[in-house]
Motif scaffolding. Structure first.
Motif, PDB file in Angstrom:
ATOM      1  N   THR A 121      32.705  28.487 -36.111  1.00 37.91           N
ATOM      2  CA  THR A 121      32.755  27.023 -36.159  1.00 37.91           C
ATOM      3  C   THR A 121      33.317  26.441 -34.871  1.00 37.91           C
ATOM      4  O   THR A 121      32.875  25.401 -34.420  1.00 37.91           O
ATOM      5  CB  THR A 121      33.631  26.531 -37.323  1.00 37.91           C
ATOM      6  N   LEU A 122      34.269  27.146 -34.301  1.00 35.57           N
ATOM      7  CA  LEU A 122      34.999  26.574 -33.162  1.00 35.57           C
ATOM      8  C   LEU A 122      34.854  27.460 -31.925  1.00 35.57           C
ATOM      9  O   LEU A 122      34.948  28.679 -32.025  1.00 35.57           O
ATOM     10  CB  LEU A 122      36.487  26.450 -33.533  1.00 35.57           C
ATOM     11  N   VAL A 123      34.635  26.820 -30.805  1.00 34.78           N
ATOM     12  CA  VAL A 123      34.692  27.518 -29.513  1.00 34.78           C
ATOM     13  C   VAL A 123      35.751  26.795 -28.687  1.00 34.78           C
ATOM     14  O   VAL A 123      35.713  25.564 -28.588  1.00 34.78           O
ATOM     15  CB  VAL A 123      33.335  27.479 -28.781  1.00 34.78           C
ATOM     16  N   LYS A 124      36.657  27.547 -28.142  1.00 33.95           N
ATOM     17  CA  LYS A 124      37.704  26.934 -27.331  1.00 33.95           C
ATOM     18  C   LYS A 124      37.647  27.545 -25.939  1.00 33.95           C
ATOM     19  O   LYS A 124      37.816  28.756 -25.795  1.00 33.95           O
ATOM     20  CB  LYS A 124      39.061  27.177 -27.985  1.00 33.95           C
ATOM     21  N   VAL A 125      37.397  26.730 -24.951  1.00 33.53           N
ATOM     22  CA  VAL A 125      37.345  27.197 -23.563  1.00 33.53           C
ATOM     23  C   VAL A 125      38.602  26.673 -22.875  1.00 33.53           C
ATOM     24  O   VAL A 125      38.728  25.463 -22.667  1.00 33.53           O
ATOM     25  CB  VAL A 125      36.077  26.681 -22.851  1.00 33.53           C
TER      26      VAL A 125
ATOM     27  N   GLY B 128      43.664  33.858 -12.521  1.00 37.65           N
ATOM     28  CA  GLY B 128      42.285  33.400 -12.717  1.00 37.65           C
ATOM     29  C   GLY B 128      41.745  33.642 -14.106  1.00 37.65           C
ATOM     30  O   GLY B 128      40.539  33.711 -14.307  1.00 37.65           O
ATOM     31  N   ARG B 129      42.626  33.767 -15.079  1.00 39.98           N
ATOM     32  CA  ARG B 129      42.203  34.098 -16.442  1.00 39.98           C
ATOM     33  C   ARG B 129      41.806  32.844 -17.208  1.00 39.98           C
ATOM     34  O   ARG B 129      42.534  31.852 -17.188  1.00 39.98           O
ATOM     35  CB  ARG B 129      43.382  34.781 -17.128  1.00 39.98           C
ATOM     36  N   LEU B 130      40.661  32.898 -17.869  1.00 37.83           N
ATOM     37  CA  LEU B 130      40.227  31.792 -18.727  1.00 37.83           C
ATOM     38  C   LEU B 130      39.857  32.392 -20.080  1.00 37.83           C
ATOM     39  O   LEU B 130      38.978  33.252 -20.171  1.00 37.83           O
ATOM     40  CB  LEU B 130      39.025  31.066 -18.110  1.00 37.83           C
ATOM     41  N   ILE B 131      40.543  31.928 -21.115  1.00 32.16           N
ATOM     42  CA  ILE B 131      40.310  32.494 -22.446  1.00 32.16           C
ATOM     43  C   ILE B 131      39.264  31.657 -23.171  1.00 32.16           C
ATOM     44  O   ILE B 131      39.389  30.442 -23.266  1.00 32.16           O
ATOM     45  CB  ILE B 131      41.619  32.559 -23.251  1.00 32.16           C
ATOM     46  N   VAL B 132      38.226  32.342 -23.664  1.00 29.29           N
ATOM     47  CA  VAL B 132      37.201  31.688 -24.478  1.00 29.29           C
ATOM     48  C   VAL B 132      37.350  32.236 -25.901  1.00 29.29           C
ATOM     49  O   VAL B 132      37.146  33.421 -26.136  1.00 29.29           O
ATOM     50  CB  VAL B 132      35.791  31.973 -23.924  1.00 29.29           C
ATOM     51  N   ASN B 133      37.769  31.368 -26.808  1.00 31.73           N
ATOM     52  CA  ASN B 133      37.970  31.776 -28.202  1.00 31.73           C
ATOM     53  C   ASN B 133      36.755  31.389 -29.032  1.00 31.73           C
ATOM     54  O   ASN B 133      36.209  30.295 -28.856  1.00 31.73           O
ATOM     55  CB  ASN B 133      39.171  31.043 -28.806  1.00 31.73           C
TER      56      ASN B 133
END
Lengths: 188, 165
Positions: B89-93, B62-67
């Motif tokens: 600048t960047l968000v990565k979901v 159930g892991r979701l990485i938010v960068n």
């Protein structure tokens, strides 16, 4: 003129052109010497050794570079739910506030509300938080904050993330269990 | 009576390599795919390095990485070097990239992830992976977006202690 150097006229020519204009070539069947001599045909085999070498190299490369664990871990945090308030619906009476602001020299300044002296580094912050804790099980009886008292970290907007997480880590190290973030001070 | 092979000069033993090559190809494909999936979820950055870290490894279930990353990534930068501009600048979901200005899209993506995890009855573990040099005000909108998706806890990513790597 040597017998080998024949003129183009003497080269073997195909048969006469077919009515449609296509030339008909005579098929020449080649019989191997082995067959002529009655020996069994040689079994054709592809040499797999070099391919296996390459595949093993690839396999070892991918196993070695497989980054299942990238050397990163995590600490669990609670999130703010509204401007200027901690994440609890009913904040207990005595939250322990850690205020982080930016400073030119080290990049951060720490102040703990109600503390007799202010820490200058995160290891000092961890020690101070431990002194402020009341936990007879660990022999800590001088402090006034129980381990389940809320610890609220209030960073200014221009404090680097590294310092924010370090302050959080100091509270985790001091074994507080209810640590959360407040809104950024510059906004709230 | 069958003729002895010796009379024909002996039979050279041949190992059947086909199953072995099959298995090795499967392994290579597996490692390539796993590498690819992990690399796609991680944005290249320097995460915080802590004094006496208390970080632990988080389960993959159930892991979701938010960068949250500044741009561009500078490979010459050392760990703990915080001199770069601290704006994000960047968000990565997960695998989806968003601009930091498009925080509504980040909220929508997080809400969708939360709803699908709830529907499946699985936990959702958000790993907040932000560059050490970012300002808190760059990370805060994403934390608010996570909170607005009814996610109360988040796991802050930092380097693991040396003995746990």
């Amino acid at each position: 003129m040597s017998p080998d150097a024949q003129s183009p006229d003497s080269w073997p020519m195909p048969n006469a052109p077919a009515p449609g204009g296509h030339q008909v070539y005579e098929t020449v069947h080649h019989h191997s010497l082995r067959k002529k001599r009655g020996l069994p045909p040689v079994k054709m085999q592809v040499n797999l050794t070099s391919m296996i070498d390459v595949i093993f190299q690839l396999l070892i490369y991918f196993i070695v570079t497989a980054t299942f664990s990238v050397g990163e871990g995590a600490i669990t945090a609670k999130l703010p739910t509204g401007p200027g308030t901690p994440s609890q619906a009913k904040p207990p009476d005595r939250p322990l506030n850690i205020i982080l602001s930016s400073a030119s020299s080290s990049g951060y300044r720490i102040s703990v509300r109600g503390a007799p002296s202010q820490p200058t580094s995160f290891s000092e912050l961890g020690e101070l938080l431990m002194r402020l804790q009341y936990n007879p099980e660990r022999g800590l009886t001088e402090g006034a904050y129980k381990p389940d008292n809320p610890v609220i970290i209030k960073p200014a907007g221009d404090v680097r993330w590294q310092h924010v997480v370090n302050a959080f880590n100091a509270a985790v190290r001091a074994r507080y269990m209810n640590i959360s973030f407040a809104q950024s001070q510059s906004e709230g | 009576m069958p003729k002895s092979h010796k009379k024909k000069g002996g039979v050279s033993p041949d190992m059947n390599m086909t199953p072995m090559i099959d298995v090795i190809f499967q392994l290579i494909i597996f490692f390539m795919l796993v590498n690819q999936i992990i690399a796609e979820q991680l944005v290249q950055m320097i995460v915080p390095e802590l004094d006496e870290p208390k970080t632990v490894e988080i389960e993959e279930d159930g892991r979701l990485i938010v960068n949250i990353a500044p741009s561009p990534y500078n490979s010459d930068r050392g760990i703990g070097e915080l001199t770069i501009p601290g704006e994000a600048t960047l968000v990565k979901v997960g695998l989806n990239d968003f601009s930091i200005d498009d925080i509504d899209a980040v909220k929508a993506a997080l809400k969708e992830a939360k709803e699908s995890a709830d529907a499946a009855g699985q936990p959702l573990r958000i790993l907040l992976r932000a560059d050490a040099a970012l300002y808190f005000e760059a990370v805060q909108p994403v934390m608010q977006a996570i909170a607005s998706a009814q996610i109360q806890t988040v796991h802050l990513v930092a380097y693991l202690p040396e003995d746990q790597r």
